[in-house]
Design a protein around this motif. Structure first.
Motif, PDB file in Angstrom:
ATOM      1  N   PRO A  51     -74.210  50.021   6.778  1.00 31.77           N
ATOM      2  CA  PRO A  51     -72.910  49.334   6.925  1.00 31.77           C
ATOM      3  C   PRO A  51     -71.736  50.064   6.275  1.00 31.77           C
ATOM      4  N   ASN A  52     -71.990  51.005   5.383  1.00 33.00           N
ATOM      5  CA  ASN A  52     -70.892  51.618   4.644  1.00 33.00           C
ATOM      6  C   ASN A  52     -70.413  52.953   5.206  1.00 33.00           C
ATOM      7  N   TRP A  53     -70.999  53.412   6.283  1.00 33.77           N
ATOM      8  CA  TRP A  53     -70.575  54.672   6.875  1.00 33.77           C
ATOM      9  C   TRP A  53     -70.933  54.700   8.356  1.00 33.77           C
ATOM     10  N   ASP A  75     -74.004  57.590   0.332  1.00 33.64           N
ATOM     11  CA  ASP A  75     -74.469  56.207   0.344  1.00 33.64           C
ATOM     12  C   ASP A  75     -75.999  56.202   0.498  1.00 33.64           C
ATOM     13  N   ASN A  76     -76.523  55.566   1.550  1.00 31.26           N
ATOM     14  CA  ASN A  76     -77.977  55.493   1.711  1.00 31.26           C
ATOM     15  C   ASN A  76     -78.542  56.581   2.621  1.00 31.26           C
ATOM     16  N   LEU A  77     -77.699  57.557   2.978  1.00 27.56           N
ATOM     17  CA  LEU A  77     -78.134  58.653   3.849  1.00 27.56           C
ATOM     18  C   LEU A  77     -78.386  59.917   3.048  1.00 27.56           C
ATOM     19  N   THR A  78     -79.534  60.552   3.263  1.00 33.57           N
ATOM     20  CA  THR A  78     -79.845  61.823   2.624  1.00 33.57           C
ATOM     21  C   THR A  78     -80.387  62.783   3.671  1.00 33.57           C
ATOM     22  N   VAL A  79     -79.851  64.002   3.665  1.00 31.84           N
ATOM     23  CA  VAL A  79     -80.314  65.049   4.574  1.00 31.84           C
ATOM     24  C   VAL A  79     -80.895  66.172   3.728  1.00 31.84           C
TER      25      VAL A  79
END
Length: 219
Positions: free
Chosen positions: A212-214, A135-139
């Motif tokens: 909100p999605n995770w 989703d909007n998270l990147t590591v």
């Protein structure tokens, strides 16, 4: 030879730790106060720090905070028996692990080996995968960066590794023992509250930004 920085103002303790480290093939660098520790860290390539809490000039918490502002070098805090608040505070400000006095040679070296092995595994993985996105998270593992949308989040090395493990295994349920074995090593001697503290701190940092999605769920 890897440099291990030993920080304690008690000569007897530094001599014992120095002997342990030398037997394992590492190069010990000694500092007997907080300022000397920061000076040594700036002057040498340090692979890991054994850091006492109660130090002259700058205490161990201050040293840890200062180093964490610029580096993810592994830090093992050394605390007195029964001082739970010292251990919790050390983990909260970015320490990777803690050892309680009095300690044994096998415990100290097992902690050091476990952390250094974990770092080596992480560096090996960088050659095959350098980032994960959900989703909007990147590591970004190699760059040691985490972002939600366009907002960068500052995590400690252990927090980043914990998030990477969870992100690489979506929907998988990890027990505390699973996480301890994967990130701290099977020879870790501490208790499972270490996991709870790191999860709590990781959640707090992530929750500063909208996602909100995770979520990191507890089952």
């Amino acid at each position: 030879m890897k440099n291990i920085l030993i920080v304690d103002d008690h000569l007897q303790i530094t001599e014992v730790l120095k002997e342990y480290v030398l037997k394992e093939g590492f190069n010990p660098i000694i500092a007997d106060n907080g300022q000397a520790a920061l000076d040594a860290f700036s002057s040498h390539a340090i692979e890991l720090i054994l850091l006492d809490v109660m130090l002259p000039k700058i205490d161990g918490f201050g040293v840890c905070k200062t180093i964490r502002a610029t580096s993810n070098v592994p830090i093992i805090m050394i605390t007195a028996k029964g001082e739970d608040y010292h251990r919790i505070m050390g983990l909260d400000i970015g320490a990777d692990d803690y050892i309680v006095k009095p300690f044994s040679q096998s415990e100290v070296m097992a902690r050091i080996r476990a952390i250094l092995r974990r770092i080596e595994r992480t560096e090996e993985n960088q050659h095959t995968m350098d980032h994960l996105t959900y989703d909007n998270l990147t590591v970004y593992l190699e760059e040691k960066k985490v972002a939600i949308a366009t907002q960068e989040i500052i995590l400690t090395k252990r927090e980043l590794e914990l998030l990477w493990l969870l992100l690489a295994n979506p929907e998988k349920v990890f027990s505390r023992d699973n996480l301890l074995d994967s990130l701290w090593g099977i020879d870790y001697f501490g208790d499972a509250r270490t996991v709870d503290t790191h999860i709590k701190r990781l959640r707090a940092k992530l929750d500063e930004f909208s996602h909100p999605n995770w979520k990191i769920a507890t089952v």
